[in-house]
Design a protein around this motif. Structure first.
Motif: not given
Length: 947
Positions: A317-321, A337-341, A343-354, A877-880
């Motif tokens: 999931r993510g957003t884009a201008e 921006t995108f992440t595999s987390c 909705p409600g979880n933003q532990d990691w987010v990747m930002h990119a221009s393209r 060990e932890k997994e979400n």
């Protein structure tokens, strides 16, 4: 702009309450005369939107007010009734509409198929398009702190006064950029809405690594092309049967495509759709939200600004201008921006221009990307590629690193090359601080009949040993026909200490020999034949050349067997030819023929199986080390056995529960005449360890170089309690002992004759208390030594996958007659031990939930007779839904570097390992999961639980 008359009227009348909308229109209410009727809105159309600095005045909405009518831009069909319009733009404020009618419209439906003009279902009067719309505001008080000396509050009221009732507080933005969520609350609410667009939740069961995860599949193209389009809205109008305008709760459906918006315009000729206001669009495995969307339904093209999206196939999931949909499988995102987390979880987010996502190839890519974890930037890369489904794609894999005493800082960066659908390779450059640079390659292939791999690695200059070191491996499994197959496993290393030096502490070598085998197999009912070769290379520096096992060049096995349906008769024949080769020992060719006939008499009450076997063995020997020894040796031994048993059952009631109690006595008689076999070399024969099931073997040796002499009977029995309601077996007891009628003089070299009249008395106890809890216990009493020879007790708890607990104790009193290896019952790993040493050790292992999704795991092996820990590790060990973390600390004694791991001066080694996996992106660190699978009994990899 407002006309002069309108401005003067508004200025002279202080009772007007006006507010300007975003499109530059003013809405005013006349509140000058309290005795007048409730004010009606006056909509004033302007030519230009006012400047931003113009103040907005709160508008009080009357309790009841007719809805604005739609201004018709084309002639309305005569069959459609037009509702009376409310006060128009130039109408005086104190005048009432010509007619006020309460309207309760029904939503018109527009349905059309491909190559057809739209048809409107005119079940309710059509509304006119409104000339202007008032700005929507939340009802209640809106206050700002006053300015100036008095500091009074500046408040405006929208709608009726709430009179102290609780109101929702608007979201506020924090002033700091660190640890600021990538998505605000409003965006997260929209993501939750998009999540509901799919029949199956893309993140279903994502927090449990063992839960079944089913991929969301797309809709076939023809299904969409042949489907009709169904539209529901509050208002609609049709221009020349081709252009359709919809307003108010627009809802469009076609096959897997769904769109909802405030307004929409559809061109049936161009098959394009423009939508505005709270737009939600979903199709296949994609869902997105935006304020404005332009979609070409026929070409699967779209252009969306300020978009939020969910790609359910990954899921991501993510957003884009700006988001561009080039076709059904290709989409591009700018400033995304995108992440595999979820909705409600933003532990990691990747930002990119393209960002580009290609669902046809199953691959995504991003430029100028940086990763944040827990709100903190951690990694930047100018380019990164990632999978959007489970298909293979070329690219860099997660690097691994460690720091060990043998190699120093150790770093490896593997590259995956997807050569073809049935070929791939992993090329891994590796740097070891103390040794130098290494290159590793593993090539895999898959054909219609074969699958296998070819691997090689080389260290051109080992700086610690001042020489080059290398290894190679080849594995292949081929099915030529349904009956003819082959299996090959070839391995080679440059020296004996290769694995000990090159493997890290998670995967050091535990085997003393490196085998290479290749066999060809053919089978059909009642017949099977196989032939192949075995070669062994030593990877233990403590083993001399004379201690190496024989090479087998070749070995041929042939099995025949047939059971008759109309009579209790079974015929069988086990044949084997083997050529044994050794550089320092006697060589030989061995032919063994073992035909047998048995008469199985079996029923539900019991069985009786007499059996006669003729064992013939012939040896052709060379390279004899002693003089006057024959080169040709033959041996024939008849073997007679009779196995019989009974089964008695009784129904019991214990504590109000029904149980089935069984009693199963068993007798096994064995006779083999005595024959001197001391002149026969031992090529591949060893003694079996004693257990309850060894009481019923025809030979206590694993090979045919020794056939025991026997005149004995085994007396044994078992008893079970079976829960009639659950089928569980809470208690099983087995007891047995061999009674010898003569001494045993056929033994392995160096072992004395056995003169005892009985074997060890063996008892075993086991049961399954619940579906999760079971236990096992066993002991062997040696009547000659008047003490215990073996002992075992183990308790197992399994509530897969989260709760695993094992605790056990093992005792073994070794004597010179015992073999020098045993199988650990806790993990089925063969462990080497010196002859004559007694073993008394505990073994505890677990994986258990702690708190907040964290799990503790570990193992501890402790030797009582040496008073030291031989193996231990502890970790968490932890997994979400979006990441998995493992941290392991290990303390162990490396058997590859220590001759006697139980010696008091054996030095243990320590190591710490970390593995972090960002789901849907990559992973970092060592492969701790493989280590846990080998060393934590009951632990299973995530792939074990997948469909």
């Amino acid at each position: 702009m407002l006309s002069f008359t309108e401005v003067a009227t508004a200025t002279n009348n202080a009772a007007w309450n006006c507010e300007q909308s975003k499109n530059g229109e003013w809405t005013c209410l006349n509140q000058g005369q309290p005795s007048q009727e409730a004010a009606q809105p006056k909509v004033i159309t302007t030519k230009k939107a006012p400047q931003a600095e113009q103040p907005a005045v709160a508008t009080e909405t009357p309790a009841r007010q007719p809805e604005p009518a739609v201004t018709q831009t084309t002639p309305i069909p005569a069959s459609v009734q037009q509702e009376p319009a409310i006060q128009q733009a130039g109408q005086p404020a104190d005048e009432k509409p010509a007619e006020s009618v309460a309207v309760n419209p029904r939503k018109p439906r527009v349905t059309y198929a491909e190559n057809q003009k739209p048809v409107t279902d005119e079940t309710s009067p059509e509304r006119n398009k409104p000339a202007a719309t008032a700005v929507a505001k939340n009802p209640g008080w809106t206050c700002q702190s006053g300015t100036g000396a008095n500091g009074n509050w500046n408040c405006n009221l929208v709608g009726p006064d709430p009179k102290g009732e609780a109101q929702a507080v608007a979201d506020t933005e924090t002033g700091t950029t660190w640890l600021t969520p990538a998505y605000d609350r409003q965006q997260e609410r929209i993501f939750q809405t998009l999540r509901g667009e799919f029949e199956q939740d893309p993140w279903q069961n994502c927090s449990s690594w063992s839960a079944k995860k089913r991929k969301i599949k797309g809709t076939a193209g023809p299904t969409r092309d042949e489907a009709n389009t169904d539209v529901l809205s509050d208002f609609s109008e049709v221009f020349e049967g081709e252009i359709l305008n919809f307003a108010g709760n627009v809802d469009l459906n076609r096959a897997d495509q769904h769109l909802s918006a405030d307004k929409a315009s559809y061109d049936s000729v161009a098959d394009t759709m423009d939508a505005q206001g709270n737009v939600i669009y979903s199709e296949d495995t994609l869902a997105l939200a935006s304020d404005t969307v332009s979609i070409s339904l026929g070409k699967d093209e779209a252009r969306i600004r300020q978009a939020q999206f969910i790609e359910a196939g990954a899921p991501l999931r993510g957003t884009a201008e700006v988001m561009y949909r080039d076709n059904k499988s290709l989409s591009r995102y700018h400033e995304a921006t995108f992440t595999s987390c979820p909705p409600g979880n933003q532990d990691w987010v990747m930002h990119a221009s393209r960002v580009k996502i290609n669902r046809e190839s199953g691959q995504g890519s991003a430029k100028n990307a940086w990763l944040e974890f827990k709100g903190v930037p951690v990694v930047y890369t100018p380019y990164i590629s990632f999978p959007v489904d489970n298909r293979r794609t070329s690219g860099l894999l997660a690097p691994t690193w460690s720091n060990t005493e043998r190699n120093g800082f150790d770093f490896a960066a593997p590259f995956y090359w997807n050569i073809a659908p049935n070929y791939d390779a992993v090329i891994t450059p590796r740097y070891m601080q103390k040794r130098g640079e290494m290159l590793r390659n593993k090539f895999r292939y898959l054909t219609e009949s074969s699958q296998g791999s070819l691997g090689a690695e080389i260290l051109p200059d080992d700086q610690l040993r001042d020489k080059s070191r290398y290894s190679a491996t080849f594995k292949d499994n081929t099915r030529f026909t349904d009956r003819l197959t082959s299996a090959t496993n070839l391995n080679y290393v440059s020296d004996k200490e290769y694995f000990n030096d090159m493997n890290n502490a998670l995967g050091f070598q535990t085997n003393r020999f490196l085998p290479s085998t290749s066999y060809l197999n053919y089978s059909r009912p009642d017949f099977a034949i196989s032939g192949g070769v075995n070669h062994y290379q030593s990877v233990d520096k403590t083993i001399t050349d004379a201690g190496m096992p024989y090479d087998i060049l070749p070995r041929v096995n042939m099995s025949l067997g047939h059971n008759f349906d109309n009579m209790p008769l079974a015929l069988a024949m086990e044949n084997q030819y083997t050529h044994f080769y050794h550089t320092d020992l006697v060589n030989g060719q061995r032919l063994n023929l073992a035909p047998s006939v048995s008469f199985p008499l079996e029923s539900s009450a019991g069985f009786f199986i007499p059996k006669i076997t003729g064992q013939y063995t012939n040896y052709q020997l060379t390279n004899r080390t002693a003089a006057n020894q024959p080169d040709n040796i033959s041996r024939f031994l008849p073997i007679f056995s009779a196995d019989t048993g009974m089964t008695f059952e009784k129904q019991l009631d214990i504590g109000g529960s029904a149980y089935t109690h069984t009693l199963e006595p068993r007798l096994f008689y064995l006779y083999i005449p005595r024959k001197d076999q001391s002149d026969i070399p031992v090529f591949d024969t060893a003694a079996f360890d004693t257990s309850f099931y060894s009481l019923f073997r025809e030979n206590r040796f694993s090979g045919v170089d020794r056939i025991q002499d026997a005149n004995q009977i085994t007396v044994a029995g078992s008893s079970r309690f079976i829960d009639a309601a659950t089928g569980l077996e809470p208690l099983k007891i087995s007891l047995g002992q061999i009674l010898y009628f003569q001494d045993r003089t056929v033994n392995l070299p160096g072992v004395t004759d056995q003169t005892s009249t009985t074997s060890n008395f063996i008892g075993e106890l086991s049961g399954q208390v619940t579906n999760h809890l079971s236990y096992t216990a066993g002991a062997q009493w040696d009547p000659e030594a008047n003490g215990f020879a073996r002992g075992l007790a183990m308790l197992k708890y399994r509530n897969q996958p989260d709760e695993i607990f094992d605790v056990g104790y093992r005792y073994r009193r070794n004597t010179p007659n015992d073999q020098s290896s045993f199988i650990n019952p806790l993990n089925n790993v063969t462990t080497q031990t010196a002859v004559g040493q007694t073993i008394s050790q505990t073994d505890v292992s677990f994986r258990w939930p702690l708190a907040a999704g964290w799990y503790g795991l570990g193992r501890w092996q402790y030797s009582f007779n040496f008073g030291k820990t031989t193996e231990s590790f502890i970790g968490i060990e932890k997994e979400n839904c979006c990441w998995r973390l493992r941290v392991i600390g290990r303390r162990y004694i490396n058997g590859a570097t220590t001759t006697d791991i139980l010696a008091p001066d054996a030095k243990p080694e320590n190591a710490v390992f970390v593995q972090l996996e960002l789901k849907g992106l990559t992973g970092f660190g060592d492969q701790v999961d493989k280590f846990l699978q080998r060393n934590l009994n009951g632990y299973r990899p995530a792939s074990y639980f997948e469909d």
